[in-house]
Scaffold this motif. Structure first.
Motif, PDB file in Angstrom:
ATOM      1  N   SER A   1      10.600   6.830 -25.980  1.00  0.00           N
ATOM      2  CA  SER A   1       9.798   7.687 -26.860  1.00  0.00           C
ATOM      3  C   SER A   1      10.232   7.508 -28.309  1.00  0.00           C
ATOM      4  O   SER A   1      11.266   6.892 -28.593  1.00  0.00           O
ATOM      5  N   LEU A   2       9.426   8.068 -29.214  1.00  0.00           N
ATOM      6  CA  LEU A   2       9.705   8.064 -30.648  1.00  0.00           C
ATOM      7  C   LEU A   2       9.682   6.635 -31.193  1.00  0.00           C
ATOM      8  O   LEU A   2      10.702   5.996 -31.403  1.00  0.00           O
ATOM      9  N   ASN A   3       8.477   6.133 -31.427  1.00  0.00           N
ATOM     10  CA  ASN A   3       8.288   4.752 -31.869  1.00  0.00           C
ATOM     11  C   ASN A   3       8.821   4.518 -33.284  1.00  0.00           C
ATOM     12  O   ASN A   3       8.809   5.411 -34.127  1.00  0.00           O
ATOM     13  N   ASP A   4       9.250   3.296 -33.504  1.00  0.00           N
ATOM     14  CA  ASP A   4       9.653   2.863 -34.842  1.00  0.00           C
ATOM     15  C   ASP A   4       8.463   2.164 -35.486  1.00  0.00           C
ATOM     16  O   ASP A   4       8.090   1.057 -35.078  1.00  0.00           O
ATOM     17  N   PRO A   5       7.818   2.777 -36.499  1.00  0.00           N
ATOM     18  CA  PRO A   5       6.605   2.184 -37.080  1.00  0.00           C
ATOM     19  C   PRO A   5       6.852   0.850 -37.765  1.00  0.00           C
ATOM     20  O   PRO A   5       5.902   0.101 -38.009  1.00  0.00           O
TER      21      PRO A   5
ATOM     22  N   GLU B   1       3.293   7.812 -38.437  1.00  0.00           N
ATOM     23  CA  GLU B   1       4.164   7.730 -37.257  1.00  0.00           C
ATOM     24  C   GLU B   1       5.439   8.556 -37.428  1.00  0.00           C
ATOM     25  O   GLU B   1       5.930   9.163 -36.472  1.00  0.00           O
ATOM     26  N   TRP B   2       5.991   8.577 -38.653  1.00  0.00           N
ATOM     27  CA  TRP B   2       7.171   9.423 -38.865  1.00  0.00           C
ATOM     28  C   TRP B   2       6.825  10.891 -38.652  1.00  0.00           C
ATOM     29  O   TRP B   2       7.628  11.662 -38.105  1.00  0.00           O
ATOM     30  N   ILE B   3       5.634  11.297 -39.051  1.00  0.00           N
ATOM     31  CA  ILE B   3       5.206  12.682 -38.848  1.00  0.00           C
ATOM     32  C   ILE B   3       5.067  12.992 -37.365  1.00  0.00           C
ATOM     33  O   ILE B   3       5.484  14.051 -36.889  1.00  0.00           O
ATOM     34  N   ILE B   4       4.475  12.059 -36.600  1.00  0.00           N
ATOM     35  CA  ILE B   4       4.368  12.252 -35.153  1.00  0.00           C
ATOM     36  C   ILE B   4       5.759  12.370 -34.533  1.00  0.00           C
ATOM     37  O   ILE B   4       6.015  13.230 -33.680  1.00  0.00           O
ATOM     38  N   ASN B   5       6.680  11.515 -34.956  1.00  0.00           N
ATOM     39  CA  ASN B   5       8.043  11.588 -34.437  1.00  0.00           C
ATOM     40  C   ASN B   5       8.705  12.925 -34.746  1.00  0.00           C
ATOM     41  O   ASN B   5       9.418  13.489 -33.912  1.00  0.00           O
ATOM     42  N   LEU B   6       8.467  13.426 -35.947  1.00  0.00           N
ATOM     43  CA  LEU B   6       9.033  14.723 -36.312  1.00  0.00           C
ATOM     44  C   LEU B   6       8.438  15.838 -35.445  1.00  0.00           C
ATOM     45  O   LEU B   6       9.144  16.771 -35.046  1.00  0.00           O
TER      46      LEU B   6
ATOM     47  N   MET C   1      12.149   1.547 -29.710  1.00  0.00           N
ATOM     48  CA  MET C   1      11.980   3.002 -29.674  1.00  0.00           C
ATOM     49  C   MET C   1      13.331   3.688 -29.921  1.00  0.00           C
ATOM     50  O   MET C   1      14.384   3.130 -29.615  1.00  0.00           O
ATOM     51  N   PHE C   2      13.271   4.904 -30.432  1.00  0.00           N
ATOM     52  CA  PHE C   2      14.501   5.643 -30.703  1.00  0.00           C
ATOM     53  C   PHE C   2      15.062   6.321 -29.460  1.00  0.00           C
ATOM     54  O   PHE C   2      16.168   6.846 -29.478  1.00  0.00           O
ATOM     55  N   VAL C   3      14.289   6.323 -28.381  1.00  0.00           N
ATOM     56  CA  VAL C   3      14.789   6.580 -27.027  1.00  0.00           C
ATOM     57  C   VAL C   3      14.387   5.363 -26.217  1.00  0.00           C
ATOM     58  O   VAL C   3      13.200   5.040 -26.118  1.00  0.00           O
ATOM     59  N   THR C   4      15.348   4.652 -25.666  1.00  0.00           N
ATOM     60  CA  THR C   4      15.093   3.348 -25.054  1.00  0.00           C
ATOM     61  C   THR C   4      14.478   3.491 -23.663  1.00  0.00           C
ATOM     62  O   THR C   4      14.997   4.243 -22.834  1.00  0.00           O
ATOM     63  N   PRO C   5      13.374   2.775 -23.397  1.00  0.00           N
ATOM     64  CA  PRO C   5      12.827   2.792 -22.034  1.00  0.00           C
ATOM     65  C   PRO C   5      13.778   2.087 -21.075  1.00  0.00           C
ATOM     66  O   PRO C   5      14.512   1.169 -21.471  1.00  0.00           O
ATOM     67  N   GLY C   6      13.762   2.517 -19.826  1.00  0.00           N
ATOM     68  CA  GLY C   6      14.630   1.856 -18.857  1.00  0.00           C
ATOM     69  C   GLY C   6      14.524   2.450 -17.467  1.00  0.00           C
ATOM     70  O   GLY C   6      14.128   3.603 -17.290  1.00  0.00           O
ATOM     71  N   VAL C   7      14.868   1.645 -16.487  1.00  0.00           N
ATOM     72  CA  VAL C   7      14.998   2.085 -15.097  1.00  0.00           C
ATOM     73  C   VAL C   7      16.462   1.926 -14.719  1.00  0.00           C
ATOM     74  O   VAL C   7      17.044   0.857 -14.906  1.00  0.00           O
ATOM     75  N   VAL C   8      17.054   3.003 -14.224  1.00  0.00           N
ATOM     76  CA  VAL C   8      18.467   3.007 -13.849  1.00  0.00           C
ATOM     77  C   VAL C   8      18.561   3.175 -12.336  1.00  0.00           C
ATOM     78  O   VAL C   8      18.058   4.162 -11.783  1.00  0.00           O
ATOM     79  N   VAL C   9      19.177   2.218 -11.675  1.00  0.00           N
ATOM     80  CA  VAL C   9      19.334   2.243 -10.221  1.00  0.00           C
ATOM     81  C   VAL C   9      20.820   2.213  -9.889  1.00  0.00           C
ATOM     82  O   VAL C   9      21.529   1.289 -10.302  1.00  0.00           O
ATOM     83  N   ASP C  10      21.278   3.230  -9.186  1.00  0.00           N
ATOM     84  CA  ASP C  10      22.692   3.345  -8.810  1.00  0.00           C
ATOM     85  C   ASP C  10      23.610   3.248 -10.031  1.00  0.00           C
ATOM     86  O   ASP C  10      24.678   2.636  -9.985  1.00  0.00           O
ATOM     87  N   GLY C  11      23.141   3.833 -11.124  1.00  0.00           N
ATOM     88  CA  GLY C  11      23.950   3.879 -12.338  1.00  0.00           C
ATOM     89  C   GLY C  11      23.838   2.668 -13.228  1.00  0.00           C
ATOM     90  O   GLY C  11      24.403   2.651 -14.323  1.00  0.00           O
TER      91      GLY C  11
END
Length: 600
Positions: A270-274, A105-110, A291-301
């Motif tokens: 994206s970029l899972n933490d194994p 997984e670290w290789i995939i992240n790289l 994840m090292f990029v957090t999933p989220g929905v942002v509405v009106d900030g």
């Protein structure tokens, strides 16, 4: 770009000029933008976005061996093919119940971090950057160029360009110093990817269960050498782009309205933490938030969710103005998710792709792109990705979940720390969700482009962390990179990640050991979607409509640069949204056999 000749159309209140750019250039040529322009009022009155050829992967994936899914779907695109392969592998990991070794997984992240660095660099400065180069500004806004030549660059000591005009000259295609430098950067960032996954853009060592890459100290040292070149490069790029983008606001008061739309942003993470990710749907809420990029929905900030299960269940595929027939009369594959939650018939797990080719009619059907939406329980929201980075940074900043030394999300910003390099000291950049002069959340052309620069630095900082983790695994003797698995007779699965230009999901249903349904949804259908059944325009359309015109040229010599900046700020890439459709085909008869021709 290819623009049609202006055509007058008389509205109720003012004369509008019909103009089209089809295809939009600097991307694969399947995107058309059709507008009605009010030159007297200096604004775009109406916009339709079109995709001219059909997407068909969801059809011919049926019946295939699911283990081939990542090889096939990577060919959806010649630009972000590795993102598709990665997402498909995540999807398969869930279907097979396999958890790759940490090193895999670290290789995939790289590899994925290198892809972000490569693609964002190439697009930002060799494609979209041309919209801000000296030659383009001279053709569309000569008054702005005169001002740029007189304006001192605030960050000159960091990036080396004395004036804004010098920056613009450095961006001139093929002759500009910085333009040529970024081409070299694109070479070694692609090499970084190949070190991890064998081949770019269709990985040769990426599989369900991990990777086939042979992990050695030398492998990661070769990657690190190139990464440090990139880190040093970014210490110049961030202040240079800040100077350029800030100047555009100063030179053209009101430019913040170009490409502006309501802040409706989607990021699938994206970029899972194994150490946390086991690819089990039942625990997806928890490992998604790691994840090292957090999933989220942002509405009106405001961040409304970071829950990947909630994000998954909210996806709806609407048709509206696209060339397809509905599937209300077709079988339903999944009525409940693995947690027992009801699944909509409009969800990708249950979608059927039924082409209905017809003549284009802007009052009815006019494009091959569907209209993905996210249902919040009340409204079907036309989320966009902002080209990817602005959604990723906004969700990550507000969630405040990432803290890895090189990157810290604070709940209101993201701090990106780049370590000391040969010629430059340690440097920290802070990205904060943008606002306009009234303090309102701002998603527009300039801020989408600016976020792309900051995310390049983010990807480099994340890669530093992944390298340290991977080297620790190898030094500890944990060199296994792949875990075996078996394909079940039946499964329901999904994969989520971020392609370079935004949200990417793959949904799969397996029956009798074969693919029964498969739907990849990359950022293009989200950003380039058309008016849905409620009449809601897609993000390209919405961002262009009501955009003010700052170009100095008269209608007969109009380039449409403000329109192009609005569209290209999304980093459009049409291969993921459209492919070829041949109807029922036609039978070909060969009169002479190969044997008669004495062919082997």
């Amino acid at each position: 770009m290819t623009a049609t000749a202006p055509k007058q159309s008389t509205g109720q209140k003012t004369d509008l000029v019909e103009m089209a750019w089809d295809p939009i250039t600097r991307i694969v040529g399947s995107l058309g933008i059709y507008t009605k322009i009010d030159f007297a009022g200096k604004r775009i009155a109406e916009c339709h976005s079109t995709s001219s050829i059909f997407r068909g992967y969801s059809i011919f994936m049926k019946g295939k061996d699911p283990r081939d899914a990542h090889f096939i779907t990577s060919r959806i695109c010649g630009i972000c093919g590795d993102n598709h392969a990665t997402c498909s592998v995540y999807n398969q990991n869930m279907a097979y119940g396999v958890r790759p070794p940490h090193l895999g997984e670290w290789i995939i992240n790289l590899g994925e971090a290198a892809e972000y660095m490569f693609d964002h660099n190439l697009y930002q400065d060799n494609l979209v950057g041309v919209d801000f180069c000296e030659k383009m500004i001279a053709e569309t806004n000569p008054g702005v160029l005169e001002l740029a030549n007189r304006t001192e660059a605030r960050g000159a000591a960091e990036h080396g360009y004395r004036t804004i005009g010098d920056i613009m000259r450095a961006l001139n295609p093929f002759t500009g110093e910085f333009y040529r430098e970024t081409l070299k950067v694109s070479r070694y960032t692609r090499e970084m990817f190949c070190l991890m996954e064998g081949r770019h853009v269709h990985p040769s060592t990426l599989y369900p269960g991990g990777v086939g890459t042979v992990a050695t100290i030398q492998l990661f040292t070769d990657y690190m050498t190139r990464l440090m070149w990139y880190v040093e490069f970014m210490k110049r790029v961030v202040p240079m782009h800040d100077d350029l983008f800030d100047f555009m606001y100063d030179a053209l008061p009101g430019y913040e309205e170009v490409g502006r739309r309501r802040v409706l942003l989607g990021c699938w993470g994206s970029l899972n933490d194994p150490e946390h990710c086991d690819f089990d749907y039942r625990t997806m809420t928890d490992w998604g938030r790691k994840m090292f990029v957090t999933p989220g929905v942002v509405v009106d900030g405001k961040l409304v969710t970071t829950d990947l299960v909630e994000i998954n269940l909210g996806i709806r595929i609407l048709l509206g103005s696209s060339f397809y027939r509905g599937w209300e009369d077709q079988p339903v594959f999944v009525r409940q998710d693995p947690l027992g939650n009801p699944v909509s018939q409009d969800h990708p797990w249950n979608q059927h792709t039924i082409p209905a080719p017809q003549k284009r009619d802007f009052d009815d059907k006019y494009s091959w792109t569907m209209s993905p939406r996210w249902f919040d329980g009340t409204d079907h929201l036309p989320l966009d990705t902002g080209g990817g980075p602005i959604a990723r940074l906004w969700a990550t900043a507000l969630a405040g979940l990432v803290d890895i030394g090189y990157i810290k999300a604070t709940g209101h910003s993201v701090d990106i720390n780049l370590p000391r390099t040969v010629n430059r000291p340690e440097r920290t950049f802070t990205w904060t969700p943008p606002t306009d002069k009234q303090g309102r959340p701002l998603s527009n052309a300039i801020e989408r482009d600016r976020a792309r620069t900051y995310f390049q630095a983010y990807a480099a900082a994340a890669a530093m962390h992944f390298l340290e983790k991977a080297l620790a695994e190898v030094r500890g003797g944990h060199t296994k990179t792949w875990e075996s698995f078996t394909v079940p007779d039946e499964s329901v699965s999904c994969g989520f990640t971020e392609a370079v230009r935004g949200v990417l999901s793959h949904h799969m249903v397996v029956r009798d050991g074969k693919i029964a349904n498969y739907h990849p949804y990359p950022p293009t259908p989200w950003n380039g979607s058309v008016r849905d059944k409620f009449g809601t325009p897609g993000p390209y359309e919405d961002a262009v409509q009501n955009t003010p015109i700052f170009e100095e040229n008269p209608p007969e010599n109009f380039k449409g640069i403000d329109i192009m900046r609005a569209v290209r700020s999304f980093d459009p890439c049409l291969p993921c949204g459209v492919h070829m459709y041949l109807g029922n085909g036609r039978q070909l008869h060969r009169e002479t056999s190969p044997t008669q021709l004495n062919l082997p």
